[in-house]
Design a protein around this motif. Structure first.
Motif, PDB file in Angstrom:
ATOM      1  N   LEU A 114      21.078  -2.606 -38.840  1.00  0.00           N
ATOM      2  CA  LEU A 114      20.600  -1.619 -37.860  1.00  0.00           C
ATOM      3  C   LEU A 114      19.721  -2.225 -36.778  1.00  0.00           C
ATOM      4  CD1 LEU A 114      20.161   1.531 -40.096  1.00  0.00           C
ATOM      5  CD2 LEU A 114      22.083   0.885 -38.670  1.00  0.00           C
ATOM      6  N   LEU A 117      20.687  -1.809 -33.157  1.00  0.00           N
ATOM      7  CA  LEU A 117      20.385  -0.615 -32.364  1.00  0.00           C
ATOM      8  C   LEU A 117      19.375  -0.919 -31.261  1.00  0.00           C
ATOM      9  CD1 LEU A 117      20.033   2.048 -35.169  1.00  0.00           C
ATOM     10  CD2 LEU A 117      21.622   2.176 -33.270  1.00  0.00           C
ATOM     11  N   LEU A 132      15.009   2.049 -28.717  1.00  0.00           N
ATOM     12  CA  LEU A 132      15.573   3.122 -29.543  1.00  0.00           C
ATOM     13  C   LEU A 132      14.515   4.200 -29.725  1.00  0.00           C
ATOM     14  CD1 LEU A 132      17.717   4.300 -31.553  1.00  0.00           C
ATOM     15  CD2 LEU A 132      16.540   3.004 -33.332  1.00  0.00           C
ATOM     16  N   ARG A 133      14.831   5.445 -29.353  1.00  0.00           N
ATOM     17  CA  ARG A 133      13.870   6.532 -29.541  1.00  0.00           C
ATOM     18  C   ARG A 133      14.086   7.240 -30.875  1.00  0.00           C
ATOM     19  NH1 ARG A 133      10.980   8.055 -24.885  1.00  0.00           N
ATOM     20  NH2 ARG A 133      10.141   9.764 -26.112  1.00  0.00           N
ATOM     21  N   THR A 134      15.331   7.496 -31.195  1.00  0.00           N
ATOM     22  CA  THR A 134      15.645   8.099 -32.488  1.00  0.00           C
ATOM     23  C   THR A 134      17.112   7.844 -32.825  1.00  0.00           C
ATOM     24  OG1 THR A 134      16.071  10.213 -33.618  1.00  0.00           O
ATOM     25  CG2 THR A 134      15.750  10.318 -31.248  1.00  0.00           C
ATOM     26  N   PRO A 135      17.368   7.522 -34.105  1.00  0.00           N
ATOM     27  CA  PRO A 135      18.769   7.277 -34.479  1.00  0.00           C
ATOM     28  C   PRO A 135      19.592   8.563 -34.569  1.00  0.00           C
ATOM     29  CG  PRO A 135      17.364   7.060 -36.401  1.00  0.00           C
ATOM     30  CD  PRO A 135      16.458   7.299 -35.228  1.00  0.00           C
ATOM     31  N   PHE A 136      18.973   9.707 -34.247  1.00  0.00           N
ATOM     32  CA  PHE A 136      19.717  10.968 -34.281  1.00  0.00           C
ATOM     33  C   PHE A 136      19.769  11.567 -32.883  1.00  0.00           C
ATOM     34  CE2 PHE A 136      17.841  10.376 -38.489  1.00  0.00           C
ATOM     35  CZ  PHE A 136      18.996  10.390 -39.263  1.00  0.00           C
ATOM     36  N   GLY A 137      20.833  12.311 -32.620  1.00  0.00           N
ATOM     37  CA  GLY A 137      20.991  12.860 -31.275  1.00  0.00           C
ATOM     38  C   GLY A 137      21.665  14.210 -31.295  1.00  0.00           C
ATOM     39  N   LEU A 140      26.241  14.218 -34.444  1.00  0.00           N
ATOM     40  CA  LEU A 140      25.988  13.276 -35.543  1.00  0.00           C
ATOM     41  C   LEU A 140      26.253  11.833 -35.151  1.00  0.00           C
ATOM     42  CD1 LEU A 140      27.384  15.101 -38.693  1.00  0.00           C
ATOM     43  CD2 LEU A 140      25.026  14.895 -37.908  1.00  0.00           C
ATOM     44  N   MET A 144      19.594   8.151 -29.617  1.00  0.00           N
ATOM     45  CA  MET A 144      18.986   8.287 -28.291  1.00  0.00           C
ATOM     46  C   MET A 144      18.070   7.107 -27.992  1.00  0.00           C
ATOM     47  SD  MET A 144      18.526  12.366 -27.759  1.00  0.00           S
ATOM     48  CE  MET A 144      17.297  12.676 -28.963  1.00  0.00           C
ATOM     49  N   LYS A 158      26.602   5.752 -31.893  1.00  0.00           N
ATOM     50  CA  LYS A 158      25.900   4.789 -32.746  1.00  0.00           C
ATOM     51  C   LYS A 158      26.834   4.071 -33.705  1.00  0.00           C
ATOM     52  CE  LYS A 158      24.072   8.138 -36.108  1.00  0.00           C
ATOM     53  NZ  LYS A 158      23.019   9.152 -36.218  1.00  0.00           N
ATOM     54  N   PRO A 159      26.523   2.800 -33.989  1.00  0.00           N
ATOM     55  CA  PRO A 159      27.384   2.014 -34.875  1.00  0.00           C
ATOM     56  C   PRO A 159      27.372   2.565 -36.290  1.00  0.00           C
ATOM     57  CG  PRO A 159      25.367   0.804 -34.366  1.00  0.00           C
ATOM     58  CD  PRO A 159      25.368   2.025 -33.494  1.00  0.00           C
ATOM     59  N   LEU A 160      28.517   2.634 -36.904  1.00  0.00           N
ATOM     60  CA  LEU A 160      28.634   3.093 -38.292  1.00  0.00           C
ATOM     61  C   LEU A 160      29.584   2.150 -39.012  1.00  0.00           C
ATOM     62  CD1 LEU A 160      27.827   5.474 -40.229  1.00  0.00           C
ATOM     63  CD2 LEU A 160      30.077   6.408 -39.751  1.00  0.00           C
TER      64      LEU A 160
ATOM     65  N   ILE B  38      15.598  17.377 -34.497  1.00  0.00           N
ATOM     66  CA  ILE B  38      16.981  16.899 -34.430  1.00  0.00           C
ATOM     67  C   ILE B  38      17.309  16.010 -35.629  1.00  0.00           C
ATOM     68  CG2 ILE B  38      18.562  15.424 -33.105  1.00  0.00           C
ATOM     69  CD1 ILE B  38      17.130  16.414 -30.577  1.00  0.00           C
ATOM     70  N   TYR B 133      21.143   5.474 -41.849  1.00  0.00           N
ATOM     71  CA  TYR B 133      20.327   6.041 -40.783  1.00  0.00           C
ATOM     72  C   TYR B 133      19.223   6.934 -41.353  1.00  0.00           C
ATOM     73  CZ  TYR B 133      23.434   4.194 -37.240  1.00  0.00           C
ATOM     74  OH  TYR B 133      24.119   3.344 -36.429  1.00  0.00           O
TER      75      TYR B 133
END
Lengths: 160, 251
Positions: A114, A117, A132-137, A140, A144, A158-160, B38, B133
């Motif tokens: 990770l 990121l 990186l501000r948050t891995p969620f946006g 799913l 952000m 995002k990379p998965l 979020i 994550y």
């Protein structure tokens, strides 16, 4: 009698409902297209994120596209047999993501660390001076980031 | 192989994800900052997706369909640990629970990808990337707030003390675990707990938080065999409220 190539051309028109420039083929969620000797079309699909509410919609879009093109007999099935990851997004898919303003996921070896990121390239000004501000946006599949160069937020697939 | 053993494992995995997923979703709209709102909402969606994948495996083994399993069972038929059913409390409690739970879940998923039961291994291989994550989020926030102000540190410490007995309850053994371990499907809970302690200690060592003394804490067991807190029934009622209006409707 349908050929596999003809079906692939049809499927090129089916786009991701949340990223309408990205085809499902470029996204990499269509794992196999077969035409049986009885002229039945079988499409295998695999989900991106397991909780993604768009997956059912995508499956229906594939079915509707096949039906609209006059394919009489078809079956679209979801499976985890060949699990999806972001390395399956095609080079063309990455290009259209970037043009859409979504930073494409970096290609990684084996499993994603990770740390990749950090310093994601800004899709607007191409700077890597980003945070990186948050891995969620908003969906799913998005993280952000903030670009310290052009001073705006941007989203990344995002990379998965 | 004993099918009942596999089913019990799948129910435990699925029910934990479903119930914590529902709890996480309660932060939607009221998170302390937008990013956390979020984050908890996204993790809720992921966890519901994970529970669906496990319920689908149960369906293939002859159990009811996923909606029926999620919405139509009584608390005594749920195998989740009590940690996941506790109310969201204040943000510090939800964060600590998420930290303690997802560290255990990450270890479970690594083992599941090697499970000698192929359908389960495939699902776990798919899901573990998403879980990374969740872990990244938990570690980032715990490290930030665990080193921030006296208030944030005190709040997290109090929540850690409160949640810890319940967290140990995540490692409740099942009557089948020796059998699953010898069949190469899933290791003993005690083994997972040992690794979990090691992993959370590494993160907590980078904060000003102290892990409660293991010897002085009584684990809260029971959930896995259907013994639950007073909080599960109201949660299930709420979750199934719309479904129960008309269970036969087409969505």
């Amino acid at each position: 009698m349908w050929t596999q190539e003809e079906i692939l051309v049809l499927l090129e028109k089916v786009k991701d409902p949340e990223i309408p420039v990205l085809s499902l083929l470029d996204l990499g969620v269509i794992t196999q297209v077969q035409v049986t000797p009885e002229n039945k079309v079988v499409v295998n699909m695999t989900p991106t994120f397991s909780g993604c509410p768009a997956m059912d919609y995508m499956r229906k879009s594939v079915e509707e596209t096949l039906a609209a093109a006059g394919v009489q007999e078809f079956k679209v099935q979801m499976s985890f047999d060949k699990p999806w990851n972001t390395n399956k997004i095609t080079p063309n898919g990455r290009k259209v993501l970037q043009a859409f303003g979504l930073a494409p996921p970096p290609v990684y070896q084996v499993i994603p660390d990770l740390d990749i990121l950090e310093h994601t390239t800004c899709p607007y000004c191409h700077s890597t001076n980003t945070t990186l501000r948050t891995p969620f946006g908003p969906t799913l599949c998005r993280a952000m980031h903030y670009c310290n160069n052009c001073r705006q937020m941007f989203e990344q697939f995002k990379p998965l | 192989m004993n099918e009942q053993a596999i089913k019990e494992l799948l129910y435990t995995l699925a029910d934990n994800q479903l119930v914590l997923g529902h709890r996480n979703s309660e932060w939607t709209g009221i998170g302390p900052i937008l990013e956390e709102d979020i984050a908890f909402s996204s993790m809720a969606q992921d966890k519901l997706g994970h529970s669906l994948a496990f319920y689908a495996l149960l369906y293939e083994l002859g159990e009811s369909d996923p909606d029926t399993l999620a919405f139509m069972r009584n608390p005594s038929q749920f195998h989740c640990c009590q940690l996941v059913e506790l109310p969201i409390g204040e943000y510090d409690f939800s964060l600590i629970r998420h930290f303690l739970y997802d560290h255990a879940e990450a270890i479970r998923f690594e083992y599941l990808t090697q499970a000698g039961y192929e359908p389960l291994a495939k699902v776990a291989t798919k899901l573990r990337g998403e879980l990374k994550y969740h872990l990244l989020h938990a570690n980032t926030m715990v490290k930030q707030l665990g080193n921030a102000t006296a208030e944030s540190i005190n709040r997290l410490q109090q929540s850690l003390n409160d949640a810890f007995p319940y967290a140990l309850g995540m490692f409740e053994s099942s009557p089948y675990e020796a059998e699953l371990a010898s069949a190469g499907i899933f290791p003993l809970e005690s083994q997972i707990q040992t690794q979990w302690l090691e992993n959370i200690r590494k993160v907590l060592a980078q904060t000003q938080l102290q892990l409660p003394d293991l010897e002085s804490v009584m684990p809260v067991f029971g959930g896995r065999r259907g013994v639950h807190s007073e909080y599960l029934q109201p949660l299930l009622d709420e979750m199934a409220e719309v479904y129960n209006l008309d269970p036969n409707t087409e969505w």
